[in-house]
Design a protein around this motif. Structure first.
Motif, PDB file in Angstrom:
ATOM      1  N   TRP A  20      -6.084  -6.944   2.350  1.00 35.42           N
ATOM      2  CA  TRP A  20      -4.898  -6.259   2.823  1.00 35.42           C
ATOM      3  C   TRP A  20      -4.512  -6.830   4.183  1.00 35.42           C
ATOM      4  O   TRP A  20      -5.364  -7.011   5.041  1.00 35.42           O
ATOM      5  N   SER A  65      -5.478  -7.762  -8.841  1.00 36.67           N
ATOM      6  CA  SER A  65      -5.827  -6.848  -7.754  1.00 36.67           C
ATOM      7  C   SER A  65      -6.934  -5.881  -8.139  1.00 36.67           C
ATOM      8  O   SER A  65      -7.592  -5.322  -7.264  1.00 36.67           O
ATOM      9  N   LEU A 101      -1.237  -6.538  -0.154  1.00 39.01           N
ATOM     10  CA  LEU A 101      -2.462  -7.122  -0.664  1.00 39.01           C
ATOM     11  C   LEU A 101      -2.157  -8.536  -1.126  1.00 39.01           C
ATOM     12  O   LEU A 101      -1.288  -8.752  -1.970  1.00 39.01           O
ATOM     13  N   ILE A 132      -6.277  -3.052  -9.318  1.00 39.15           N
ATOM     14  CA  ILE A 132      -5.686  -1.733  -9.093  1.00 39.15           C
ATOM     15  C   ILE A 132      -4.856  -1.345 -10.315  1.00 39.15           C
ATOM     16  O   ILE A 132      -3.893  -2.028 -10.644  1.00 39.15           O
ATOM     17  N   LEU A 183      -9.531 -11.475  -1.572  1.00 36.89           N
ATOM     18  CA  LEU A 183      -8.464 -10.499  -1.773  1.00 36.89           C
ATOM     19  C   LEU A 183      -8.492  -9.620  -0.531  1.00 36.89           C
ATOM     20  O   LEU A 183      -9.544  -9.092  -0.167  1.00 36.89           O
ATOM     21  N   ASP A 204       0.837  -1.204   0.000  1.00 33.95           N
ATOM     22  CA  ASP A 204       0.000   0.000   0.000  1.00 33.95           C
ATOM     23  C   ASP A 204       0.874   1.258   0.000  1.00 33.95           C
ATOM     24  O   ASP A 204       2.069   1.203   0.299  1.00 33.95           O
ATOM     25  N   GLU A 252      -9.041  -2.176  -4.275  1.00 32.42           N
ATOM     26  CA  GLU A 252      -8.860  -3.473  -4.908  1.00 32.42           C
ATOM     27  C   GLU A 252     -10.196  -4.026  -5.396  1.00 32.42           C
ATOM     28  O   GLU A 252     -11.261  -3.629  -4.933  1.00 32.42           O
ATOM     29  N   SER A 253     -10.112  -4.975  -6.328  1.00 30.87           N
ATOM     30  CA  SER A 253     -11.290  -5.638  -6.870  1.00 30.87           C
ATOM     31  C   SER A 253     -10.922  -7.086  -7.153  1.00 30.87           C
ATOM     32  O   SER A 253      -9.971  -7.359  -7.894  1.00 30.87           O
ATOM     33  N   THR A 288      -3.825 -12.428  -2.360  1.00 32.47           N
ATOM     34  CA  THR A 288      -4.972 -13.089  -2.967  1.00 32.47           C
ATOM     35  C   THR A 288      -5.066 -14.511  -2.431  1.00 32.47           C
ATOM     36  O   THR A 288      -4.053 -15.195  -2.287  1.00 32.47           O
ATOM     37  N   ALA A 347       1.050   0.437  -4.563  1.00 28.63           N
ATOM     38  CA  ALA A 347      -0.247   0.928  -5.014  1.00 28.63           C
ATOM     39  C   ALA A 347      -0.326   2.435  -4.799  1.00 28.63           C
ATOM     40  O   ALA A 347       0.258   2.974  -3.853  1.00 28.63           O
TER      41      ALA A 347
END
Length: 185
Positions: free
Chosen positions: A158, A105, A69, A107, A156, A62, A147-148, A71, A141
């Motif tokens: 942090w 991510s 982040l 992002i 997903l 971050d 995030e998505s 996954t 980031a």
């Protein structure tokens, strides 16, 4: 320059972390394994190479540099950094890692940490292939990044630096430790 040639150039230039020459002897030895693999397998970057193939991944940090982040990988059920297979349009390993990080991510604003790969990690994978020879980068980031989750993930999330060891395997923990050294340098 082909991706194969670029990968060889990147690996030949990889010495490990500056200031950690003694501790990085294992990384230099692994670099030799990667280079031998590419010399023996012209298709050694591609998923179709049954002897194993290079992959590219990136640990997403971050903007405040206190969290990463991860996954929850759909097939493996493990918390991992973003990453995956090289694709024909990838011009460099770093761009492959960046593409994978953006895709997984969600992002768009990710900036590679300068200096090239942070770590090499070789791990076995299920047949028909045998090995992933992962070239691992770190990216930061942008401020306020949201995030998505992608279709490749179960989740997903942090995690604070101090939380990673409780959820991730040793490879991710080592990648975080090495990334922190690079960011603090």
């Amino acid at each position: 320059m082909s991706l194969h040639d670029e990968a060889v150039r990147t690996l030949k230039g990889y010495e490990g972390l500056p200031g950690h020459e003694g501790a990085d002897a294992a990384q230099r030895e692994l670099r030799g394994v990667y280079l031998d693999h590419l010399a023996a397998h012209p298709d050694g970057l591609w998923k179709a190479c049954g002897a194993g193939h290079l992959t590219a991944s990136a640990l997403v940090v971050d903007a405040e540099r206190g969290r990463v982040l991860l996954t929850l990988h759909k097939k493996l059920g493990m918390w991992l950094q973003m990453g995956g297979h090289c694709e024909p349009g990838d011009e460099t390993l770093e761009r492959a890692a960046l593409r994978e990080a953006r895709e997984e991510s969600g992002i768009a604003e990710l900036t590679p940490v300068p200096g090239g790969p942070v770590q090499l990690d070789r791990h076995p994978i299920p047949a028909p292939c045998h090995w992933h020879l992962d070239v691992q980068y770190a990216v930061v980031a942008g401020p306020g990044a949201v995030e998505s989750i992608s279709e490749e993930s179960l989740d997903l999330r942090w995690f604070g630096y101090d939380e990673v060891a409780a959820v991730a395997d040793g490879s991710v923990v080592r990648l975080l430790e090495r990334t922190r050294r690079v960011l603090d340098a």
